[in-house]
Design a protein around this motif. Structure first.
Motif, PDB file in Angstrom:
ATOM      1  N   ALA A 101      36.732  37.449  34.905  1.00  0.00           N
ATOM      2  CA  ALA A 101      37.545  37.798  36.073  1.00  0.00           C
ATOM      3  C   ALA A 101      37.937  36.556  36.850  1.00  0.00           C
ATOM      4  O   ALA A 101      39.064  36.450  37.357  1.00  0.00           O
ATOM      5  CB  ALA A 101      36.779  38.766  36.969  1.00  0.00           C
ATOM      6  N   ILE A 102      37.027  35.595  36.943  1.00  0.00           N
ATOM      7  CA  ILE A 102      37.310  34.350  37.655  1.00  0.00           C
ATOM      8  C   ILE A 102      38.455  33.596  36.984  1.00  0.00           C
ATOM      9  O   ILE A 102      39.286  32.976  37.654  1.00  0.00           O
ATOM     10  CB  ILE A 102      36.047  33.455  37.714  1.00  0.00           C
ATOM     11  CG1 ILE A 102      35.051  34.028  38.716  1.00  0.00           C
ATOM     12  CG2 ILE A 102      36.412  32.020  38.079  1.00  0.00           C
ATOM     13  CD1 ILE A 102      33.721  33.313  38.732  1.00  0.00           C
ATOM     14  N   LEU A 130      39.564  33.323  42.611  1.00  0.00           N
ATOM     15  CA  LEU A 130      38.144  33.465  42.905  1.00  0.00           C
ATOM     16  C   LEU A 130      37.896  34.544  43.953  1.00  0.00           C
ATOM     17  O   LEU A 130      36.966  35.340  43.842  1.00  0.00           O
ATOM     18  CB  LEU A 130      37.569  32.127  43.395  1.00  0.00           C
ATOM     19  CG  LEU A 130      37.480  30.994  42.378  1.00  0.00           C
ATOM     20  CD1 LEU A 130      36.914  29.748  43.042  1.00  0.00           C
ATOM     21  CD2 LEU A 130      36.627  31.399  41.194  1.00  0.00           C
ATOM     22  N   SER A 131      38.761  34.576  44.965  1.00  0.00           N
ATOM     23  CA  SER A 131      38.572  35.544  46.039  1.00  0.00           C
ATOM     24  C   SER A 131      38.794  36.971  45.548  1.00  0.00           C
ATOM     25  O   SER A 131      38.064  37.891  45.924  1.00  0.00           O
ATOM     26  CB  SER A 131      39.520  35.238  47.205  1.00  0.00           C
ATOM     27  OG  SER A 131      40.868  35.245  46.777  1.00  0.00           O
ATOM     28  N   VAL A 180      38.754  38.580  53.884  1.00  0.00           N
ATOM     29  CA  VAL A 180      38.291  37.235  53.538  1.00  0.00           C
ATOM     30  C   VAL A 180      38.992  36.734  52.284  1.00  0.00           C
ATOM     31  O   VAL A 180      39.330  35.564  52.161  1.00  0.00           O
ATOM     32  CB  VAL A 180      36.757  37.230  53.328  1.00  0.00           C
ATOM     33  CG1 VAL A 180      36.317  35.918  52.688  1.00  0.00           C
ATOM     34  CG2 VAL A 180      36.044  37.431  54.655  1.00  0.00           C
ATOM     35  N   SER A 181      39.236  37.630  51.346  1.00  0.00           N
ATOM     36  CA  SER A 181      39.834  37.239  50.064  1.00  0.00           C
ATOM     37  C   SER A 181      41.265  36.744  50.194  1.00  0.00           C
ATOM     38  O   SER A 181      41.751  36.002  49.351  1.00  0.00           O
ATOM     39  CB  SER A 181      39.823  38.433  49.105  1.00  0.00           C
ATOM     40  OG  SER A 181      40.802  39.382  49.491  1.00  0.00           O
ATOM     41  N   GLY A 182      41.945  37.151  51.265  1.00  0.00           N
ATOM     42  CA  GLY A 182      43.353  36.788  51.416  1.00  0.00           C
ATOM     43  C   GLY A 182      44.267  37.678  50.603  1.00  0.00           C
ATOM     44  O   GLY A 182      45.451  37.396  50.444  1.00  0.00           O
ATOM     45  N   LEU A 183      43.735  38.780  50.091  1.00  0.00           N
ATOM     46  CA  LEU A 183      44.504  39.676  49.231  1.00  0.00           C
ATOM     47  C   LEU A 183      45.736  40.225  49.943  1.00  0.00           C
ATOM     48  O   LEU A 183      46.800  40.367  49.344  1.00  0.00           O
ATOM     49  CB  LEU A 183      43.609  40.831  48.773  1.00  0.00           C
ATOM     50  CG  LEU A 183      44.221  41.836  47.799  1.00  0.00           C
ATOM     51  CD1 LEU A 183      44.633  41.135  46.515  1.00  0.00           C
ATOM     52  CD2 LEU A 183      43.221  42.947  47.506  1.00  0.00           C
TER      53      LEU A 183
END
Length: 297
Positions: free
Chosen positions: A88-89, A94-95, A138-141
């Motif tokens: 997945a990374i 990463l987020s 946090v992920s910035g999605l």
């Protein structure tokens, strides 16, 4: 003391949040996903074996009838989680990968309800909602205009969350049979290492170490300590004091937040206002969960 113990799954999450750093470095060095995972597990096995031999050799003992628990924890839990998360990374940011893994509490609470009859309280659901909401921010999605993603990456990322939940379940089963945290972690990692041995690219590993024997060897050891030994020991040990569902929520909240901070420190990935807001929401959800009494357990 209890409040310090309940921080163990949070610290485990922070350590797991560092996985992306090591995976990026080793991938750039030519490692494939299997080699990254294999080296991590093999070094961790040696480190834990030495530690147990010094601490208490009796911890190596397990009953034949319980071998299936360690096989399941090692293959369905530890190896499945790490393999899928590494993929997945590489397929996602990463987020984004961390956000998908943070959904593990949903699966953990489902499994824990069926197997351990743990209550799914309103408080847990509320904390889970805000922790996951914070993770998404946090992920910035929500701000990603050109985010790298793929369907296979999302599916495998979700599978990592399922495997993570399964590790929680099998670890809990082992705990209830009075196995020590070191025993559970050691045999889970050992079994994963044995399964991966036939698929390991030894020549690539030899070339990497020969380029800088001391520095690269230390890097591989630190990689195993931070991403396998310490987080698994802390998380598994926390199951003695915290419900499986709650421990998973605490860990899932710490990992994406740590990933954001590590991104800032190591890759100059500046967090946005929404990212900061997500970090605050996640910390608030974790604080509320930690401050709650044990009446709902």
């Amino acid at each position: 003391m209890n409040k310090l113990l309940i921080l163990m799954p949070v610290i485990a999450g922070v350590l797991w949040g560092s996985v992306g750093i090591f995976v990026r470095v080793l991938t750039n060095a030519g490692f494939d996903n299997v080699l990254v995972l294999s080296v991590r597990m093999m070094f961790a096995t040696v480190i834990l074996a030495i530690g147990i031999a010094i601490y208490d050799r009796k911890l190596f003992r397990i009953k034949t009838k319980d071998i299936w628990i360690f096989v399941a924890a090692g293959i369905l839990g530890m190896m499945g989680l790490n393999f899928c998360y590494n993929v997945a990374i590489n397929e996602l940011t990463l987020s984004f990968a961390a956000v998908l893994l943070s959904l593990a509490p949903i699966f953990v609470m489902f499994f824990a309800r069926i197997l351990f009859h743990e209550k799914i309280t309103t408080k847990k659901l509320v904390c889970t909602f805000f922790a996951v909401l914070g993770c998404f921010l946090v992920s910035g999605l929500l701000e990603s205009s050109g985010m790298s993603w793929s369907v296979i990456g999302i599916i495998i990322g979700l599978m990592a969350a399922v495997f993570y939940a399964l590790y929680s379940v099998f670890s809990k089963v082992a705990m209830e049979r009075d196995y020590h945290v070191f025993t559970i972690t050691f045999y889970s990692i050992l079994i994963a290492s044995v399964v991966l041995l036939p698929f390991t690219d030894w020549q690539c590993l030899k070339n990497f170490v020969s380029e800088a024997p001391f520095g690269n060897l230390i890097f591989l050891i630190v990689h195993s300590l931070c991403t396998s030994v310490l987080p698994y020991v802390l998380f598994t040990l926390s199951l003695n004091y915290v419900e499986a569902g709650k421990a998973s929520i605490l860990t899932a909240g710490g990992e994406p937040s740590a990933a954001m901070l590590f991104g800032l420190i190591f890759f100059a990935e500046m967090p946005t206002i929404l990212s900061f807001a997500g970090l605050v929401i996640t910390i608030a959800a974790l604080s509320f969960l930690c401050a709650a009494d044990n009446n709902d357990q």
